[in-house]
Design an enzyme around this catalytic site. Sequence first.
Site, short mmCIF file in Angstrom:
data_model
loop_
_atom_site.label_atom_id
_atom_site.label_comp_id
_atom_site.label_asym_id
_atom_site.label_seq_id
_atom_site.Cartn_x
_atom_site.Cartn_y
_atom_site.Cartn_z
N HIS A 70 15.55 -11.50 -25.22
CA HIS A 70 16.04 -12.87 -24.98
C HIS A 70 17.17 -13.20 -25.94
O HIS A 70 17.21 -12.71 -27.07
CB HIS A 70 14.91 -13.89 -25.10
CG HIS A 70 14.29 -14.00 -26.47
ND1 HIS A 70 14.74 -14.88 -27.42
CD2 HIS A 70 13.25 -13.34 -27.04
CE1 HIS A 70 14.00 -14.78 -28.51
NE2 HIS A 70 13.09 -13.85 -28.32
N ASP A 123 18.18 -16.55 -26.65
CA ASP A 123 18.10 -17.84 -27.32
C ASP A 123 17.45 -17.68 -28.69
O ASP A 123 16.80 -16.67 -28.97
CB ASP A 123 17.31 -18.85 -26.48
CG ASP A 123 15.82 -18.52 -26.39
OD1 ASP A 123 15.49 -17.33 -26.11
OD2 ASP A 123 14.97 -19.40 -26.60
N ASP A 157 15.57 -12.41 -33.97
CA ASP A 157 14.64 -12.72 -32.89
C ASP A 157 15.42 -13.53 -31.85
O ASP A 157 15.52 -14.74 -31.96
CB ASP A 157 13.47 -13.52 -33.45
CG ASP A 157 12.44 -13.91 -32.41
OD1 ASP A 157 12.50 -13.38 -31.29
OD2 ASP A 157 11.58 -14.76 -32.73
N GLU A 206 13.29 -18.11 -24.16
CA GLU A 206 12.00 -17.50 -24.50
C GLU A 206 11.31 -18.26 -25.61
O GLU A 206 10.09 -18.40 -25.63
CB GLU A 206 12.21 -16.04 -24.89
CG GLU A 206 10.91 -15.23 -25.07
CD GLU A 206 10.35 -15.25 -26.48
OE1 GLU A 206 9.27 -14.69 -26.70
OE2 GLU A 206 10.99 -15.84 -27.40
N GLU A 207 12.10 -18.76 -26.55
CA GLU A 207 11.53 -19.42 -27.73
C GLU A 207 10.82 -20.73 -27.39
O GLU A 207 10.03 -21.22 -28.19
CB GLU A 207 12.62 -19.67 -28.77
CG GLU A 207 13.19 -18.40 -29.40
CD GLU A 207 12.21 -17.67 -30.28
OE1 GLU A 207 11.07 -18.15 -30.43
OE2 GLU A 207 12.57 -16.60 -30.81
N ASP A 261 11.05 -7.00 -28.84
CA ASP A 261 10.93 -8.35 -29.41
C ASP A 261 9.89 -8.40 -30.51
O ASP A 261 9.40 -9.48 -30.86
CB ASP A 261 10.60 -9.35 -28.29
CG ASP A 261 10.82 -10.80 -28.70
OD1 ASP A 261 11.53 -11.04 -29.71
OD2 ASP A 261 10.30 -11.70 -28.02
N HIS A 292 12.42 -17.25 -37.53
CA HIS A 292 12.40 -18.70 -37.38
C HIS A 292 12.68 -19.46 -38.67
O HIS A 292 12.28 -20.61 -38.81
CB HIS A 292 11.05 -19.19 -36.80
CG HIS A 292 10.78 -18.70 -35.42
ND1 HIS A 292 9.80 -19.25 -34.61
CD2 HIS A 292 11.34 -17.70 -34.69
CE1 HIS A 292 9.78 -18.62 -33.45
NE2 HIS A 292 10.71 -17.67 -33.48
#
Length: 425
Positions: free
Chosen positions: A78, A80, A141, A175-176, A198, A384
């Site tokens: 992903h 995003d 990520d 996805e997040e 991932d 994150h």
Amino acid sequence: MQHIIDRFISYVTIDTESDANSETTPSTAKQWDLANKLVEELKAIGMQDVTIDDKSYIMATLPSNVVHEVPTIGFVSHFDTTPDFTGANVKPQIIPNYDGKDIILNVEQNIILSPSYFKDLLLYKGQTLITTDGTTLLGADDKAGITEIMTAMEFLINNPEIKHGKIRVGFTPDEEIGRGAHHFDVEKFGADWAYTMDGSQVGELEYENFNAAGAKITFKGKSVHPGYAKGKMINSILIANDFINALPKGETPQETRGYEGFFHVNHLTGGIEESVLELIIRDHSKKKFEKRKELIEKIANKINKKFAKQFGEDIVVAEINDQYYNMKEKVVPVKYIVDIAEKAMKEVNVKPLIKPIRGGTDGCQLSYKGLPCPNIFAGGHNFHGKYEYVPVESMQKAVEVIVKIAELTSMPNFGLEQPKTKKTK
């Protein structure tokens, strides 16, 4: 090494933060910036059937170079990044030959990435690390995963002597915020199975994940002048506090690991008249997962009963929505797809770390949509947040794993010891 660094940095410096409060797909217009770049890059390296739909889902094909029937496999990542921490104006820092000591991310703000706190750093002594500057997340990520897939496809195209079947590539938005697979067209993708790139630490291989739900709990109240509030005021903030305190002690993210589930209170807003609590519910066991949801309802009902006479209606309203389920149920019947990835890792001198995901990936939902999809490491750590980093050598190893999986899949019995039933399209 420089090629993979340059590619990764070209991705992470594009802001693609998603937004859970948006109703569009992608949830933010800026995700198109990287999506369109990826489309052009896929075409430039020689991929075929490159498509992007009106929701920014990207698919592309590397045709088979063998004459015998081979399953079509896929690799998915992903583009995003999480809204939990800003992804705007990412300024990556390159740390060559990491010496095992503290890394100063930001002198002005005294932000330090230290192995005394993040012990995994010591696994990468002597390697090249890419870190943040302490003011943003990095975006490994899952832009590390995209980098690895793109690099692996380019390598296979430039080295046609490596035999492989048809390979499909998919890059997704959102996805997040749990929507990455919502509009993924599995039939169009046309793979027998796929792998999400991932995961985190080098060697991670996962085919179990949490069952997940989100809960929004609304608490009502009555505002009265505090000097005359005796027997009249109902403070919704305090009721929310009582609700939180009624949750099981010790069952929080910071106090659990492995297969242990949790309740995670992640947002609370409000005043006397109304407060809103948001939390997530996670458990690997479906039975325990259902019990956790039931407990939320039970606590709400108990508080409603307590205030029934004084308030006259439900003072607590609980809304619970399932988000995704444990992919194990869908992957175990085709466990050989995990065995192939495990063998690939061993053949490129990566020690497989097979463990449950304490989270979810696009692969969770894709598995339930008919595309079994285990998860493979992308190499990053501390996702994150500002302490995120990725060792370049881990990304290089992920590229090698992708190439080896492609190669093994073209072999009789996938290079495994025992014959496996294989489905072809």
